[in-house]
Motif scaffolding. Structure first.
Motif, short mmCIF file in Angstrom:
data_model
loop_
_atom_site.label_atom_id
_atom_site.label_comp_id
_atom_site.label_asym_id
_atom_site.label_seq_id
_atom_site.Cartn_x
_atom_site.Cartn_y
_atom_site.Cartn_z
N VAL A 138 0.83 -1.21 0.00
CA VAL A 138 0.00 0.00 0.00
C VAL A 138 0.86 1.25 0.00
CG1 VAL A 138 -1.97 -1.13 1.10
CG2 VAL A 138 -0.27 0.03 2.52
N GLY A 139 2.06 1.19 0.61
CA GLY A 139 2.97 2.32 0.53
C GLY A 139 3.39 2.61 -0.89
N LEU A 140 3.70 1.56 -1.63
CA LEU A 140 4.10 1.74 -3.03
C LEU A 140 2.92 2.19 -3.89
CD1 LEU A 140 6.52 -1.28 -3.47
CD2 LEU A 140 7.11 1.14 -3.32
N MET A 141 1.72 1.71 -3.57
CA MET A 141 0.54 2.19 -4.30
C MET A 141 0.32 3.67 -4.04
SD MET A 141 -2.31 -0.86 -4.35
CE MET A 141 -2.26 -1.27 -2.61
N GLY A 142 0.55 4.08 -2.80
CA GLY A 142 0.45 5.50 -2.48
C GLY A 142 1.46 6.32 -3.26
N SER A 143 2.69 5.79 -3.39
CA SER A 143 3.72 6.48 -4.17
C SER A 143 3.32 6.58 -5.63
CB SER A 143 5.06 5.75 -4.04
OG SER A 143 5.54 5.80 -2.72
N ALA A 144 2.77 5.48 -6.18
CA ALA A 144 2.34 5.50 -7.57
C ALA A 144 1.22 6.52 -7.78
CB ALA A 144 1.87 4.10 -7.98
N LEU A 145 0.29 6.59 -6.83
CA LEU A 145 -0.79 7.58 -6.92
C LEU A 145 -0.22 8.99 -6.89
CD1 LEU A 145 -3.82 8.21 -6.99
CD2 LEU A 145 -3.79 8.15 -4.48
N GLY A 146 0.80 9.20 -6.05
CA GLY A 146 1.42 10.51 -5.98
C GLY A 146 2.11 10.92 -7.26
N LEU A 147 2.61 9.95 -8.02
CA LEU A 147 3.22 10.26 -9.31
C LEU A 147 2.17 10.65 -10.34
CD1 LEU A 147 5.87 7.41 -9.50
CD2 LEU A 147 6.29 9.81 -8.98
N LEU B 120 -1.14 11.69 -9.56
CA LEU B 120 -1.93 12.83 -9.06
C LEU B 120 -1.17 13.54 -7.95
CD1 LEU B 120 -5.42 11.06 -8.88
CD2 LEU B 120 -4.66 12.66 -10.63
N PRO B 121 -0.12 14.27 -8.28
CA PRO B 121 0.67 14.94 -7.24
C PRO B 121 -0.05 16.18 -6.70
CG PRO B 121 1.51 15.53 -9.41
CD PRO B 121 0.42 14.51 -9.63
N GLY B 122 0.48 16.69 -5.59
CA GLY B 122 0.01 17.98 -5.09
C GLY B 122 -1.19 17.95 -4.18
N LEU B 123 -1.43 16.84 -3.46
CA LEU B 123 -2.54 16.81 -2.51
C LEU B 123 -2.30 17.86 -1.43
CD1 LEU B 123 -5.09 15.36 -1.35
CD2 LEU B 123 -3.49 13.93 -0.03
N PRO B 124 -3.22 18.81 -1.26
CA PRO B 124 -3.01 19.87 -0.25
C PRO B 124 -2.90 19.30 1.16
CG PRO B 124 -4.82 20.43 -1.74
CD PRO B 124 -4.47 19.00 -2.01
N GLY B 125 -1.90 19.76 1.88
CA GLY B 125 -1.74 19.36 3.27
C GLY B 125 -1.25 17.94 3.48
N ALA B 126 -0.67 17.31 2.45
CA ALA B 126 -0.26 15.91 2.58
C ALA B 126 0.80 15.73 3.66
CB ALA B 126 0.24 15.39 1.23
N GLU B 127 1.77 16.65 3.72
CA GLU B 127 2.83 16.54 4.73
C GLU B 127 2.24 16.67 6.14
OE1 GLU B 127 6.06 16.00 4.84
OE2 GLU B 127 6.73 16.10 2.77
N LEU B 128 1.29 17.58 6.30
CA LEU B 128 0.65 17.77 7.60
C LEU B 128 -0.12 16.51 8.00
CD1 LEU B 128 -0.30 19.46 10.01
CD2 LEU B 128 -2.11 20.39 8.55
N ILE B 129 -0.88 15.95 7.06
CA ILE B 129 -1.66 14.74 7.37
C ILE B 129 -0.73 13.58 7.70
CG2 ILE B 129 -3.39 13.14 6.51
CD1 ILE B 129 -4.35 15.40 4.63
N ALA B 130 0.40 13.48 6.97
CA ALA B 130 1.37 12.41 7.25
C ALA B 130 1.94 12.56 8.66
CB ALA B 130 2.48 12.43 6.21
#
Length: 201
Positions: A82-91, A93-103
């Motif tokens: 699921v971590g790699l799927m999240g990375s693939a999604l980020g490639l 659809l990048p730029g999710l607002p507040g992603a660093e904060l949510i992480a």
């Protein structure tokens, strides 16, 4: 040395990294730090290094040792997938607002799992979110650097999960309930510190 102190030592290194890096939360990418040119090899090195020099990601992975996941092999593979799927999604659809904060807030989520307030299953979307954030630091968007970056990311996260779920878990299983609660409280405090760093960045 008591089991409580051993548990604190197990997490004190990553905790110190998080606090030291609070002022530069975005500067945890190997190619940013070393100002390396984009190449397949440097993409691989960046993927290997990113979870280690990104203190919030490192702490999240190592603190999984506190959760007490029973099916270690399947859980490790599931979290890695699921971590790699999240990375693939980020490639894609990048730029999710507040992603660093949510992480950063996922450290508090992890603490609530340790305390039994949330189900273990919430770690899967939390891991996917960390993967998403890790994808945002890819330098150069040609196929080879991205591909080798993801290979390095898979190897690095796999190694850290192996350490957490097979190595550190043996140590943390010996902790008394009060020690586990104290470490969960530490995770919540570090989550707040990382959140403030993400907001300030």
């Amino acid at each position: 040395m008591t089991s409580f102190h051993r548990g604190l030592l197990a997490l004190s290194g990553p905790a110190a990294l998080l606090l030291l890096g609070a002022g530069s939360a975005q500067a945890h990418h190997f190619m940013d730090i070393r100002t390396l040119p984009v190449s397949p090899l440097n993409g691989l090195l960046s993927g290997l290094a990113h979870p280690v020099i990104g203190p919030d990601h490192l702490l999240f992975l190592l603190a999984l040792s506190l959760v007490g996941l029973r099916a270690r092999g399947p859980w490790m593979l599931g979290l890695l997938a699921v971590g790699l799927m999240g990375s693939a999604l980020g490639l894609v659809l990048p730029g999710l607002p507040g992603a660093e904060l949510i992480a950063a807030l996922t450290l508090a989520v992890e603490a609530l799992v340790v305390l039994g307030r949330l189900p273990v299953a919430v770690l899967l979307p939390a891991m996917a979110l960390h993967g998403y954030v890790l994808s945002g630091a890819v330098m150069g968007w040609s196929a080879m650097p991205v591909g080798t970056y993801l290979v390095g990311l898979m190897l690095s996260q796999g190694a850290l999960l192996l350490v957490a779920l097979l190595g550190l878990q043996r140590l943390t299983q010996a902790l008394q309930p009060i020690a586990r609660r104290s470490l969960a409280g530490l995770l919540i405090g570090l989550s707040a510190a990382a959140s403030l760093a993400a907001l300030a960045a």
